[in-house]
Design a protein around this motif. Sequence first.
Motif, mmCIF file in Angstrom:
data_model
loop_
_atom_site.group_PDB
_atom_site.id
_atom_site.type_symbol
_atom_site.label_atom_id
_atom_site.label_comp_id
_atom_site.label_asym_id
_atom_site.label_seq_id
_atom_site.Cartn_x
_atom_site.Cartn_y
_atom_site.Cartn_z
ATOM 1 N N ILE A 8 0.859 -1.182 0.000
ATOM 2 C CA ILE A 8 0.000 0.000 0.000
ATOM 3 C C ILE A 8 0.896 1.232 0.000
ATOM 4 C CG2 ILE A 8 -1.918 1.183 1.103
ATOM 5 C CD1 ILE A 8 -2.545 -1.683 0.244
ATOM 6 N N VAL A 9 0.682 2.094 -0.979
ATOM 7 C CA VAL A 9 1.494 3.303 -1.153
ATOM 8 C C VAL A 9 0.637 4.504 -0.776
ATOM 9 C CG1 VAL A 9 2.850 4.657 -2.775
ATOM 10 C CG2 VAL A 9 2.687 2.178 -3.070
ATOM 11 N N PHE A 10 1.145 5.322 0.140
ATOM 12 C CA PHE A 10 0.392 6.478 0.610
ATOM 13 C C PHE A 10 0.984 7.782 0.100
ATOM 14 C CE2 PHE A 10 -0.866 3.326 3.685
ATOM 15 C CZ PHE A 10 -2.174 3.655 3.988
ATOM 16 N N ASP A 11 0.121 8.609 -0.488
ATOM 17 C CA ASP A 11 0.465 10.014 -0.656
ATOM 18 C C ASP A 11 0.578 10.627 0.746
ATOM 19 O OD1 ASP A 11 0.641 12.642 -1.976
ATOM 20 O OD2 ASP A 11 -1.381 12.932 -1.167
ATOM 21 N N VAL A 12 1.293 11.741 0.863
ATOM 22 C CA VAL A 12 1.534 12.321 2.190
ATOM 23 C C VAL A 12 0.735 13.600 2.423
ATOM 24 C CG1 VAL A 12 3.282 13.267 3.757
ATOM 25 C CG2 VAL A 12 3.802 11.259 2.355
ATOM 26 N N ASN A 13 1.010 14.651 1.633
ATOM 27 C CA ASN A 13 0.372 15.945 1.867
ATOM 28 C C ASN A 13 -1.133 15.870 1.654
ATOM 29 O OD1 ASN A 13 2.766 17.353 2.474
ATOM 30 N ND2 ASN A 13 3.209 17.680 0.305
ATOM 31 N N GLU A 14 -1.878 16.167 2.686
ATOM 32 C CA GLU A 14 -3.348 16.158 2.748
ATOM 33 C C GLU A 14 -3.927 14.754 2.896
ATOM 34 O OE1 GLU A 14 -5.199 19.985 0.728
ATOM 35 O OE2 GLU A 14 -4.167 18.754 -0.782
ATOM 36 N N THR A 15 -3.276 13.734 2.338
ATOM 37 C CA THR A 15 -3.770 12.368 2.516
ATOM 38 C C THR A 15 -3.488 11.894 3.937
ATOM 39 O OG1 THR A 15 -3.463 11.858 0.177
ATOM 40 C CG2 THR A 15 -3.598 9.992 1.690
#
Length: 223
Positions: A8-15
């Motif tokens: 699972i790959v997560f965006d960071v900013n705002e996510t």
Amino acid sequence: MTSTPSLIVFDVNETLSDMAPLQARFDDIGVPGHLAHVWFAALLRDGFALAAAGGSAPFAVIGADLLGRMFRDVPLNRDLDEAVQHVMSSFLGLSLNPDIAEGIHALKRGGLRLVTLSNGSAQVAQALLSSGGLRNDFEALLSVDDAPAWKPAPAAYAYAADACGVAVADMLLVAVHPWDIHGAAQAGLRTAWLNRTGEAYPGYFRAPDHTLRELKDLAAALA
């Protein structure tokens, strides 16, 4: 695709991060807080333009340059350079969104590998996850600083797949931004759109495989 992705790959900013404090930083220096959204949108625009033209620049470089030009003709309550630094330094002090911790723990219980992939720096992700007590749940904090281009260029997602030793089809991206969902889907990843506000998804983008109101719903959806 019916099998569960392993990564699972997560965006960071705002996510992952709550960026509401950015508005307060603008207010602090005498600039209307709503302009934080204008600035962030312009930052993404210019990063995307560089990627489309075959180039790249660090998030912080673009962001600081834009702030310097945005603030040049605005009456500030401090020196211009200090004002720019006051805004940019806020990224190292952001907190996790309220739904993140429970969702991360559920995914880890399911035996899934977790990484981040940000258009910002790995240091921002490090500070965010460390302060939220989740750093040890992520095996890698990836940044497009080490990739050929910013997301949503295909090369950014391919970089993450290579760095983690998996095929792109075995990855799932979690993001709040439809442009990131579209880019990942075009690159061959599965996707989960984190739609906390109940807004409509743009019809011109590839639809997400999953739409969630809170991150905790993802583990159940994948199960």
